[in-house]
Scaffold this motif. Structure first.
Motif, PDB file in Angstrom:
ATOM      1  N   UNK A  26     -11.170  -6.971  13.332  1.00  0.00           N
ATOM      2  CA  UNK A  26     -12.257  -7.342  14.229  1.00  0.00           C
ATOM      3  C   UNK A  26     -12.655  -6.161  15.112  1.00  0.00           C
ATOM      4  N   UNK A  27     -11.683  -5.419  15.599  1.00  0.00           N
ATOM      5  CA  UNK A  27     -11.968  -4.233  16.410  1.00  0.00           C
ATOM      6  C   UNK A  27     -12.753  -3.196  15.614  1.00  0.00           C
ATOM      7  N   UNK A  28     -12.429  -3.033  14.339  1.00  0.00           N
ATOM      8  CA  UNK A  28     -13.162  -2.084  13.493  1.00  0.00           C
ATOM      9  C   UNK A  28     -14.623  -2.495  13.346  1.00  0.00           C
ATOM     10  N   UNK A  29     -14.871  -3.788  13.163  1.00  0.00           N
ATOM     11  CA  UNK A  29     -16.236  -4.280  13.023  1.00  0.00           C
ATOM     12  C   UNK A  29     -17.013  -4.072  14.316  1.00  0.00           C
ATOM     13  N   UNK A  30     -16.432  -4.416  15.447  1.00  0.00           N
ATOM     14  CA  UNK A  30     -17.112  -4.266  16.736  1.00  0.00           C
ATOM     15  C   UNK A  30     -17.394  -2.798  17.031  1.00  0.00           C
ATOM     16  N   UNK A  31     -16.419  -1.939  16.789  1.00  0.00           N
ATOM     17  CA  UNK A  31     -16.600  -0.509  17.037  1.00  0.00           C
ATOM     18  C   UNK A  31     -17.723   0.059  16.171  1.00  0.00           C
ATOM     19  N   UNK A  32     -17.762  -0.322  14.905  1.00  0.00           N
ATOM     20  CA  UNK A  32     -18.808   0.160  14.008  1.00  0.00           C
ATOM     21  C   UNK A  32     -20.174  -0.339  14.457  1.00  0.00           C
ATOM     22  N   UNK A  33     -20.281  -1.568  14.848  1.00  0.00           N
ATOM     23  CA  UNK A  33     -21.582  -2.102  15.290  1.00  0.00           C
ATOM     24  C   UNK A  33     -22.039  -1.440  16.580  1.00  0.00           C
ATOM     25  N   UNK A  34     -21.129  -1.193  17.503  1.00  0.00           N
ATOM     26  CA  UNK A  34     -21.501  -0.516  18.746  1.00  0.00           C
ATOM     27  C   UNK A  34     -21.963   0.916  18.482  1.00  0.00           C
ATOM     28  N   UNK A  36     -23.595   1.750  15.885  1.00  0.00           N
ATOM     29  CA  UNK A  36     -24.794   1.678  15.044  1.00  0.00           C
ATOM     30  C   UNK A  36     -24.515   1.922  13.574  1.00  0.00           C
ATOM     31  N   UNK A  37     -23.287   1.753  13.155  1.00  0.00           N
ATOM     32  CA  UNK A  37     -22.916   1.971  11.762  1.00  0.00           C
ATOM     33  C   UNK A  37     -22.741   0.637  11.043  1.00  0.00           C
ATOM     34  N   UNK A  38     -22.715   0.725   9.730  1.00  0.00           N
ATOM     35  CA  UNK A  38     -22.457  -0.458   8.903  1.00  0.00           C
ATOM     36  C   UNK A  38     -20.984  -0.847   9.071  1.00  0.00           C
ATOM     37  N   UNK A  39     -20.717  -2.087   9.447  1.00  0.00           N
ATOM     38  CA  UNK A  39     -19.310  -2.476   9.620  1.00  0.00           C
ATOM     39  C   UNK A  39     -18.593  -2.552   8.276  1.00  0.00           C
ATOM     40  N   UNK A  40     -17.290  -2.332   8.279  1.00  0.00           N
ATOM     41  CA  UNK A  40     -16.537  -2.437   7.020  1.00  0.00           C
ATOM     42  C   UNK A  40     -16.569  -3.871   6.501  1.00  0.00           C
ATOM     43  N   UNK A  41     -16.565  -3.988   5.203  1.00  0.00           N
ATOM     44  CA  UNK A  41     -16.620  -5.311   4.579  1.00  0.00           C
ATOM     45  C   UNK A  41     -15.221  -5.747   4.169  1.00  0.00           C
ATOM     46  N   UNK A  42     -15.064  -7.033   4.070  1.00  0.00           N
ATOM     47  CA  UNK A  42     -13.786  -7.592   3.635  1.00  0.00           C
ATOM     48  C   UNK A  42     -13.551  -7.230   2.172  1.00  0.00           C
ATOM     49  N   UNK A  43     -12.313  -7.058   1.781  1.00  0.00           N
ATOM     50  CA  UNK A  43     -12.036  -6.765   0.369  1.00  0.00           C
ATOM     51  C   UNK A  43     -12.425  -7.960  -0.505  1.00  0.00           C
ATOM     52  N   UNK A  44     -12.749  -7.654  -1.736  1.00  0.00           N
ATOM     53  CA  UNK A  44     -13.113  -8.712  -2.685  1.00  0.00           C
ATOM     54  C   UNK A  44     -11.906  -9.627  -2.896  1.00  0.00           C
ATOM     55  N   UNK A  45     -12.147 -10.922  -2.941  1.00  0.00           N
ATOM     56  CA  UNK A  45     -11.025 -11.841  -3.163  1.00  0.00           C
ATOM     57  C   UNK A  45     -10.449 -11.654  -4.566  1.00  0.00           C
ATOM     58  N   UNK A  46      -9.152 -11.807  -4.635  1.00  0.00           N
ATOM     59  CA  UNK A  46      -8.499 -11.699  -5.942  1.00  0.00           C
ATOM     60  C   UNK A  46      -8.821 -12.945  -6.754  1.00  0.00           C
TER      61      UNK A  46
END
Length: 84
Positions: A26-34, A36-46
């Motif tokens: 969650x911190x990675x997503x918030x930091x990326x959005x602040x 102005x970058x594309x937030x990291x995506x969740x890995x594809x489900x197995x």
């Protein structure tokens, strides 16, 4: 017995050893959005084999068709329920 269970579950627990992976993500997503970058995506489900649970249940002897009463169980449906 309950006290023994609780003791066995808590004796080696150390909160400092626990890590919150959800909060890190969650911190990675918030930091990326602040930033102005594309937030990291969740890995594809197995993916694994798809199981037909209904077919598996129908193959079980206890569920192989008919009601419990028709399968030779001595009680009629609902006779084991308590009222009041």
């Amino acid at each position: 017995m309950a006290q023994m269970l609780m003791h066995s579950l808590t004796e080696d627990f150390r909160l400092d050893d626990q890590h919150d992976h959800y909060r890190d993500a969650d911190d990675e997503v918030v930091t990326a959005r602040l930033a102005g970058q594309e937030p990291p995506h969740a890995p594809e489900p197995r993916s694994g084999p798809v199981l037909d649970l209904m077919a598996m249940l129908q193959k079980r002897p206890c569920c192989a068709g008919g009601t419990r009463y028709e399968q030779g169980h001595p009680r009629e449906p609902g006779s084991g329920r308590r009222t009041g």
